[in-house]
Design a protein around this motif. Structure first.
Motif, PDB file in Angstrom:
ATOM      1  N   LEU A 129      33.259  11.177  14.690  1.00 10.33           N
ATOM      2  CA  LEU A 129      33.080   9.864  15.302  1.00 10.33           C
ATOM      3  C   LEU A 129      32.368   8.905  14.354  1.00 10.33           C
ATOM      4  N   LEU A 130      31.400   9.446  13.580  1.00 10.87           N
ATOM      5  CA  LEU A 130      30.725   8.605  12.589  1.00 10.87           C
ATOM      6  C   LEU A 130      31.716   8.066  11.570  1.00 10.87           C
ATOM      7  N   ASP A 131      32.610   8.935  11.103  1.00 12.25           N
ATOM      8  CA  ASP A 131      33.613   8.504  10.120  1.00 12.25           C
ATOM      9  C   ASP A 131      34.556   7.461  10.713  1.00 12.25           C
ATOM     10  N   TRP A 132      34.954   7.668  11.973  1.00  5.41           N
ATOM     11  CA  TRP A 132      35.848   6.686  12.613  1.00  5.41           C
ATOM     12  C   TRP A 132      35.207   5.306  12.684  1.00  5.41           C
ATOM     13  N   LEU A 133      33.904   5.295  13.015  1.00  8.52           N
ATOM     14  CA  LEU A 133      33.228   4.026  13.235  1.00  8.52           C
ATOM     15  C   LEU A 133      32.549   3.475  11.987  1.00  8.52           C
ATOM     16  N   GLY A 134      32.417   4.292  10.953  1.00  8.84           N
ATOM     17  CA  GLY A 134      31.801   3.820   9.717  1.00  8.84           C
ATOM     18  C   GLY A 134      30.296   3.723   9.763  1.00  8.84           C
ATOM     19  N   TYR A 135      29.661   4.541  10.627  1.00  8.27           N
ATOM     20  CA  TYR A 135      28.194   4.553  10.723  1.00  8.27           C
ATOM     21  C   TYR A 135      27.633   5.797  10.046  1.00  8.27           C
ATOM     22  N   ARG A 136      26.332   5.695   9.672  1.00  9.48           N
ATOM     23  CA  ARG A 136      25.585   6.884   9.284  1.00  9.48           C
ATOM     24  C   ARG A 136      24.882   7.411  10.522  1.00  9.48           C
ATOM     25  N   ARG A 137      24.546   8.692  10.486  1.00  8.11           N
ATOM     26  CA  ARG A 137      23.933   9.306  11.659  1.00  8.11           C
ATOM     27  C   ARG A 137      22.640   8.590  12.043  1.00  8.11           C
ATOM     28  N   GLY A 138      21.847   8.240  11.040  1.00  8.52           N
ATOM     29  CA  GLY A 138      20.581   7.572  11.312  1.00  8.52           C
ATOM     30  C   GLY A 138      20.743   6.188  11.909  1.00  8.52           C
ATOM     31  N   ASP A 139      21.924   5.600  11.756  1.00  5.13           N
ATOM     32  CA  ASP A 139      22.149   4.284  12.350  1.00  5.13           C
ATOM     33  C   ASP A 139      22.243   4.345  13.874  1.00  5.13           C
ATOM     34  N   LEU A 140      22.618   5.522  14.400  1.00  2.00           N
ATOM     35  CA  LEU A 140      22.895   5.625  15.828  1.00  2.00           C
ATOM     36  C   LEU A 140      21.898   6.494  16.583  1.00  2.00           C
ATOM     37  N   VAL A 141      21.619   7.690  16.089  1.00  2.00           N
ATOM     38  CA  VAL A 141      20.804   8.646  16.828  1.00  2.00           C
ATOM     39  C   VAL A 141      19.393   8.088  17.029  1.00  2.00           C
ATOM     40  N   ASP A 142      18.978   8.069  18.271  1.00  2.00           N
ATOM     41  CA  ASP A 142      17.667   7.574  18.695  1.00  2.00           C
ATOM     42  C   ASP A 142      17.467   6.084  18.409  1.00  2.00           C
ATOM     43  N   ARG A 143      18.511   5.381  18.015  1.00  2.00           N
ATOM     44  CA  ARG A 143      18.390   3.961  17.697  1.00  2.00           C
ATOM     45  C   ARG A 143      19.279   3.077  18.579  1.00  2.00           C
ATOM     46  N   ARG A 144      20.407   3.594  18.912  1.00  2.00           N
ATOM     47  CA  ARG A 144      21.380   2.770  19.644  1.00  2.00           C
ATOM     48  C   ARG A 144      21.742   3.435  20.971  1.00  2.00           C
ATOM     49  N   HIS A 145      22.211   2.620  21.906  1.00  2.00           N
ATOM     50  CA  HIS A 145      22.733   3.109  23.167  1.00  2.00           C
ATOM     51  C   HIS A 145      24.255   3.147  23.109  1.00  2.00           C
ATOM     52  N   PHE A 146      24.817   3.976  23.947  1.00  2.00           N
ATOM     53  CA  PHE A 146      26.282   4.076  23.964  1.00  2.00           C
ATOM     54  C   PHE A 146      26.921   2.719  24.248  1.00  2.00           C
ATOM     55  N   SER A 147      26.316   1.959  25.142  1.00  2.00           N
ATOM     56  CA  SER A 147      26.886   0.652  25.487  1.00  2.00           C
ATOM     57  C   SER A 147      26.867  -0.309  24.310  1.00  2.00           C
ATOM     58  N   ASP A 148      25.982  -0.052  23.304  1.00  2.00           N
ATOM     59  CA  ASP A 148      25.941  -0.908  22.123  1.00  2.00           C
ATOM     60  C   ASP A 148      27.220  -0.796  21.300  1.00  2.00           C
ATOM     61  N   LEU A 149      27.925   0.319  21.461  1.00  2.00           N
ATOM     62  CA  LEU A 149      29.153   0.534  20.689  1.00  2.00           C
ATOM     63  C   LEU A 149      30.376  -0.078  21.368  1.00  2.00           C
ATOM     64  N   LEU A 150      30.196  -0.615  22.576  1.00  2.00           N
ATOM     65  CA  LEU A 150      31.327  -1.136  23.330  1.00  2.00           C
ATOM     66  C   LEU A 150      31.520  -2.624  23.100  1.00  2.00           C
ATOM     67  N   THR A 151      32.724  -3.089  23.371  1.00  2.00           N
ATOM     68  CA  THR A 151      32.996  -4.521  23.352  1.00  2.00           C
ATOM     69  C   THR A 151      32.307  -5.168  24.551  1.00  2.00           C
ATOM     70  N   ALA A 152      32.313  -6.502  24.598  1.00  2.00           N
ATOM     71  CA  ALA A 152      31.666  -7.199  25.707  1.00  2.00           C
ATOM     72  C   ALA A 152      32.295  -6.799  27.033  1.00  2.00           C
ATOM     73  N   GLY A 153      33.612  -6.749  27.071  1.00  2.00           N
ATOM     74  CA  GLY A 153      34.293  -6.320  28.285  1.00  2.00           C
ATOM     75  C   GLY A 153      34.021  -4.875  28.614  1.00  2.00           C
ATOM     76  N   GLY A 154      33.935  -4.041  27.565  1.00  2.00           N
ATOM     77  CA  GLY A 154      33.631  -2.634  27.774  1.00  2.00           C
ATOM     78  C   GLY A 154      32.252  -2.413  28.333  1.00  2.00           C
ATOM     79  N   ARG A 155      31.276  -3.203  27.873  1.00  2.00           N
ATOM     80  CA  ARG A 155      29.909  -3.070  28.397  1.00  2.00           C
ATOM     81  C   ARG A 155      29.872  -3.443  29.877  1.00  2.00           C
ATOM     82  N   LEU A 156      30.597  -4.488  30.224  1.00  2.00           N
ATOM     83  CA  LEU A 156      30.654  -4.884  31.631  1.00  2.00           C
ATOM     84  C   LEU A 156      31.279  -3.784  32.470  1.00  2.00           C
ATOM     85  N   TYR A 157      32.376  -3.204  31.984  1.00  2.00           N
ATOM     86  CA  TYR A 157      33.036  -2.125  32.711  1.00  2.00           C
ATOM     87  C   TYR A 157      32.125  -0.903  32.809  1.00  2.00           C
TER      88      TYR A 157
END
Length: 424
Positions: free
Chosen positions: A61-89
């Motif tokens: 998933l990191l490779d698909w999205l182009g992130y490093r592990r440290g960019d996401l783990v304990d730093r971001r929420h799942f909803s942060d990875l969604l589009t505006a419409g996706g967050r609303l849904y």
């Protein structure tokens, strides 16, 4: 015995160390394989805490999205990875469903990659709970849906192209159908005239036709008929039939002679492997100076009989028995009848799309409407006018819905009563 025993004692420890080492290596390999399978699985894995914070993510998933592990783990929420419409849904549907059901399956979302691009995915999530039922983790499996999205886009494109082509063909069929019908009917002094054409299918040109036009001074001709089949071939026959009838009426206005000339043309043009024929009723009418109203002569070539709705409230079919199809035989029998259309009378011509309509939508038995039902309908309607007759038939056809599988043409002519005789 002693040597053999000594050999067994020496070999015992060596043999035990071998399997143990192999078991340890195998266990380590399994652990390594499990970890490798998680990290490099053909799908993405994501674990989040109950508040949505990302706790674990695999390399895929990191490779698909182009992130490093440290960019996401304990730093971001799942909803942060969604589009505006996706967050609303996510907030209004996905998260509540997870809380209520403990899992969701194959939810279509779009994840935002580090470079701002969008990755269409299908997400399946389950909630891991503690022994007392409290949520601990949300484990999500993420499937790359780019190929599926491309397929859906192509499918939508193909469907849109097909719909556009169908609309083009419908416009073509409608335009062609209009060319086979008179744009307006002749204005006959002393008569009210009304016509209607019901199209059973917007995709195909039907073979029904009608017309009313002047002949000699004080005389008019009318006809209504139905060519066998549908589509372009039927339209060609309809066009030939309509213009042949007009030309033949000028040459010899006698209704039987007109149909005889039409039969000669069709029998000559379509006598091979693809015979074409039609049913048609042709007539001429003229004012009746002695009795008032109009004198009408009708000739029928295999067509359903016309209906006469009289001023006294009665109605009957006109007798044109034995008339044969036009275009099949070299010399068909043509039935002729004469009537007096008195003030208050209405003459109705129709094609068999009306009587052949299924009435299953009303009764559920698949029965056809039939001649008897139409006669009863006319008797309940009489006395009436041309416009009211056609309006009632339009309403009747509407009640059949999809039961009308053939085009229907109707032509009604009515002799109005003198103003002094009109009922209040």
């Amino acid at each position: 015995m002693t040597g053999r025993a000594h050999h067994e004692d020496d070999s015992g420890p060596q043999g035990g160390d071998g399997p143990a080492d192999e078991q340890a290596e195998f266990s380590a390999l399994l652990e390594d394989s499990a970890e490798d399978l998680y990290e490099h699985a053909p799908c993405g894995y994501l674990s989040t805490l109950p508040d949505g914070r990302i706790a674990k993510v695999n390399t895929t998933l990191l490779d698909w999205l182009g992130y490093r592990r440290g960019d996401l783990v304990d730093r971001r929420h799942f909803s942060d990875l969604l589009t505006a419409g996706g967050r609303l849904y996510h907030e209004t549907h996905l998260a509540p469903l997870l809380r209520m059901q403990g899992e969701v399956r194959a939810i279509a979302l779009e994840l935002m990659a580090a470079d701002g691009s969008r990755l269409p995915v299908l997400v399946t999530s389950t909630v891991k709970t503690s022994s007392d039922g409290q949520p601990l983790l949300i484990r999500s499996t993420v499937f790359d849906a780019r190929d599926r999205r491309a397929y859906e886009i192509e499918l939508l494109r193909a469907r849109k192209a097909a719909e556009e082509e169908r609309e083009r063909l419908q416009r073509l069929a409608t335009t062609l159908q209009k060319t086979l019908l008179p744009p307006t009917l002749a204005n006959v002094p002393g008569l009210d005239v009304c016509a209607y054409y019901h199209i059973a299918s917007a995709d195909q040109v039907g073979g029904d036709f009608y017309d009313l036009f002047p002949l000699a001074a004080g005389t008019w001709a009318l006809f209504l008929g139905d060519v066998c089949g549908k589509g372009a071939a039927a339209a060609a026959v309809t066009s030939l039939t309509r213009y042949t009838l007009r030309a033949a009426a000028v040459y010899d206005p006698d209704p039987a002679a007109v149909l005889g000339n039409l039969n000669t043309v069709l029998n000559h043009e379509y006598n091979g492997d693809d015979p074409r024929f039609c049913t048609v009723v042709f007539g001429h009418l003229a004012p009746d100076a002695d009795r008032g109203g109009f004198h009408v002569v009708l000739a029928s070539g295999g067509h359903p009989p016309a209906l006469l709705l009289r001023a006294d409230g009665t109605a009957d079919y006109l007798p044109t028995p034995g008339g044969q199809l036009i275009g099949v035989l070299p010399d068909p029998q043509i039935a002729t009848t004469k009537i007096h259309l008195a003030p208050g009378d209405t003459l109705l011509l129709h094609t068999d799309g009306l009587t052949e309509a299924h009435i299953s939508a009303r009764t559920g038995d698949g029965e056809r409407y039939g001649d008897d039902a139409l006669l009863a309908f006319a008797r309940a309607l009489a006395p009436t006018t041309a416009a009211d007759t056609v309006g009632a038939i339009r309403d009747l056809l509407a009640t059949f819905g999809t039961g009308v599988d053939d085009d229907t043409a109707v032509l009604a002519i009515h002799v109005p009563r003198p103003p002094s005789e009109e009922r209040p």
